[in-house]
Design a protein around this motif. Structure first.
Motif, short mmCIF file in Angstrom:
data_model
loop_
_atom_site.label_atom_id
_atom_site.label_comp_id
_atom_site.label_asym_id
_atom_site.label_seq_id
_atom_site.Cartn_x
_atom_site.Cartn_y
_atom_site.Cartn_z
N LEU A 127 0.79 -1.23 0.00
CA LEU A 127 0.00 0.00 0.00
C LEU A 127 0.83 1.28 0.00
N ASP A 128 2.14 1.20 0.21
CA ASP A 128 2.97 2.40 0.25
C ASP A 128 2.86 3.17 -1.06
N GLY A 129 2.54 4.46 -0.97
CA GLY A 129 2.50 5.32 -2.14
C GLY A 129 1.30 5.13 -3.03
N VAL A 130 0.36 4.29 -2.65
CA VAL A 130 -0.83 4.06 -3.48
C VAL A 130 -1.78 5.24 -3.39
N ASP A 131 -2.33 5.65 -4.51
CA ASP A 131 -3.31 6.74 -4.54
C ASP A 131 -4.50 6.36 -3.65
N PRO A 132 -4.88 7.22 -2.70
CA PRO A 132 -6.00 6.90 -1.81
C PRO A 132 -7.29 6.56 -2.55
N ALA A 133 -7.45 7.07 -3.78
CA ALA A 133 -8.67 6.76 -4.54
C ALA A 133 -8.78 5.28 -4.83
N LEU A 134 -7.63 4.59 -4.97
CA LEU A 134 -7.66 3.15 -5.25
C LEU A 134 -7.96 2.34 -4.00
N LEU A 135 -7.92 2.99 -2.84
CA LEU A 135 -8.18 2.29 -1.59
C LEU A 135 -9.61 2.51 -1.09
N GLU A 136 -10.41 3.18 -1.91
CA GLU A 136 -11.84 3.31 -1.59
C GLU A 136 -12.52 1.99 -1.93
N PRO A 137 -13.36 1.48 -1.01
CA PRO A 137 -14.02 0.20 -1.27
C PRO A 137 -14.91 0.28 -2.52
N PRO A 138 -14.96 -0.80 -3.30
CA PRO A 138 -14.19 -2.03 -3.11
C PRO A 138 -12.78 -1.89 -3.68
N VAL A 139 -11.79 -2.35 -2.93
CA VAL A 139 -10.40 -2.31 -3.39
C VAL A 139 -10.17 -3.47 -4.35
N ASN A 140 -9.70 -3.16 -5.55
CA ASN A 140 -9.51 -4.19 -6.57
C ASN A 140 -8.02 -4.52 -6.69
N MET A 141 -7.67 -5.79 -6.45
CA MET A 141 -6.25 -6.17 -6.43
C MET A 141 -5.62 -6.08 -7.81
N MET A 142 -6.34 -6.39 -8.86
CA MET A 142 -5.78 -6.27 -10.21
C MET A 142 -5.47 -4.81 -10.52
N ARG A 143 -6.41 -3.93 -10.19
CA ARG A 143 -6.20 -2.50 -10.43
C ARG A 143 -5.09 -1.97 -9.54
N LEU A 144 -5.06 -2.42 -8.30
CA LEU A 144 -4.03 -1.98 -7.36
C LEU A 144 -2.63 -2.35 -7.88
N GLY A 145 -2.53 -3.50 -8.55
CA GLY A 145 -1.23 -3.95 -9.01
C GLY A 145 -0.80 -3.40 -10.35
N LEU A 146 -1.74 -3.08 -11.23
CA LEU A 146 -1.37 -2.70 -12.60
C LEU A 146 -1.64 -1.24 -12.95
N ASP A 147 -2.46 -0.57 -12.16
CA ASP A 147 -2.71 0.85 -12.37
C ASP A 147 -1.46 1.64 -11.96
N PRO A 148 -1.03 2.61 -12.76
CA PRO A 148 0.14 3.42 -12.39
C PRO A 148 0.00 4.14 -11.06
N ARG A 149 -1.23 4.32 -10.58
CA ARG A 149 -1.44 4.96 -9.28
C ARG A 149 -1.34 3.95 -8.13
N GLY A 150 -1.23 2.68 -8.45
CA GLY A 150 -1.13 1.64 -7.43
C GLY A 150 0.32 1.34 -7.10
N PHE A 151 0.62 0.05 -6.86
CA PHE A 151 2.01 -0.30 -6.54
C PHE A 151 2.78 -0.74 -7.78
N ALA A 152 2.18 -0.56 -8.96
CA ALA A 152 2.86 -0.91 -10.20
C ALA A 152 4.24 -0.23 -10.34
N PRO A 153 4.39 1.06 -9.98
CA PRO A 153 5.71 1.68 -10.11
C PRO A 153 6.77 1.04 -9.23
N ARG A 154 6.38 0.30 -8.20
CA ARG A 154 7.35 -0.35 -7.32
C ARG A 154 7.67 -1.78 -7.74
#
Length: 273
Positions: A127-154
């Motif tokens: 979750l470090d550095g993830v855009d808070p908008a992606l953490l609004e329920p429901p949190v989607n793991m695919m989006r969290l991992g591949l969206d540039p606002r998620g943890f994809a840059p890490r």
């Protein structure tokens, strides 16, 4: 004007999705191909038992089996209870036990759309550095991992991860016929550039997930666990993804973090503890 699909049309769609001829399905289900043809064209209305029999051989998801039944004028066969329902208490405890028992390594339970149902505390490393908008329920793991606002840059091997996950998501969308999964696939595909083939390195035993975190590189491989022979739609659609350390350094880091309480106890993800 929207027209409800007939049971024959739905059955034909599932047969095409499985790339089976009428004869193929007839042989698998031990019925006549003429009967399959008559059902699909509406000349014969299948019995409830026959419809469930054909759906089983077509590997139709439980929620879509209900749709077939309703289209044929029958009551749905499968319930869809919330995970917290008392009738699912033992299953809920089982999911919690898997998540708890996997710590200090990350694990998460998701629904059919990859929305997080429960997670253990070790998942907070993502979750470090993830855009808070992606953490609004429901949190989607695919989006969290591949969206540039998620943890994809890490992700050190983002192209490799994309090249594995996107075809997997496309296959899931094709297998289930779920339009939301198709939309998710198109969205996530638009974020990437050129993907690297998921080839193995000299020490890899499975496709690695290489994550930069707290100045170190953590390396994982994952397993997916599902309920066997579920009769409830919710259970049928739950998957638990457990991440295992792929090297000693990752395992040591997570154990030290847990022992020193470096892993946050709070989380934007639904907790399974």
């Amino acid at each position: 004007m929207h027209r409800d699909r007939t049971v024959g049309e739905l059955l034909r769609e599932w047969r095409h999705r499985r790339r089976l001829s009428q004869l193929d399905l007839a042989i698998q289900a031990d019925v006549s191909s003429r009967h399959i043809s008559f059902v699909e064209t509406g000349r014969t209305m299948p019995s409830r038992a026959m419809l469930l029999h054909l759906a089983q051989h077509l590997d139709v998801p439980l929620r879509e089996r209900n749709r077939l039944l309703v289209a044929a004028g029958y009551a749905p066969a499968y319930e869809r209870r919330p995970l917290e329902d008392p009738d699912l208490a033992k299953a809920y405890e089982a999911v919690q036990g898997v998540l708890r028992g996997h710590e200090p390594f990350p694990a998460v339970a998701v629904d059919r759309h990859w929305n997080v149902l429960l997670a253990n505390s070790a998942m907070t490393i993502f979750l470090d550095g993830v855009d808070p908008a992606l953490l609004e329920p429901p949190v989607n793991m695919m989006r969290l991992g591949l969206d540039p606002r998620g943890f994809a840059p890490r992700l050190r091997n983002l192209g490799q991860v994309r090249a594995y996950l996107l075809p997997r998501l496309a296959r899931q969308a094709a297998r289930t016929g779920d339009p939301e999964l198709s939309e998710l696939y198109e969205e996530l595909r638009s974020y990437g550039t050129e993907d690297d083939p998921p080839t193995a390195g000299p020490t890899d035993i499975a496709m690695p997930i290489r994550l930069r975190h707290d100045g170190v590189e953590l390396c994982f491989f994952s397993t997916i666990t599902t309920f066997g022979a579920a009769f409830d739609i919710t259970l049928d659609e739950i998957a638990v993804e457990a991440l295992f350390p792929a090297d000693a350094e990752t395992a040591d880091y997570l154990r030290r973090s847990a022992a020193g309480h470096w892993l946050p106890t709070g989380s934007a993800l639904p907790r399974g503890l």
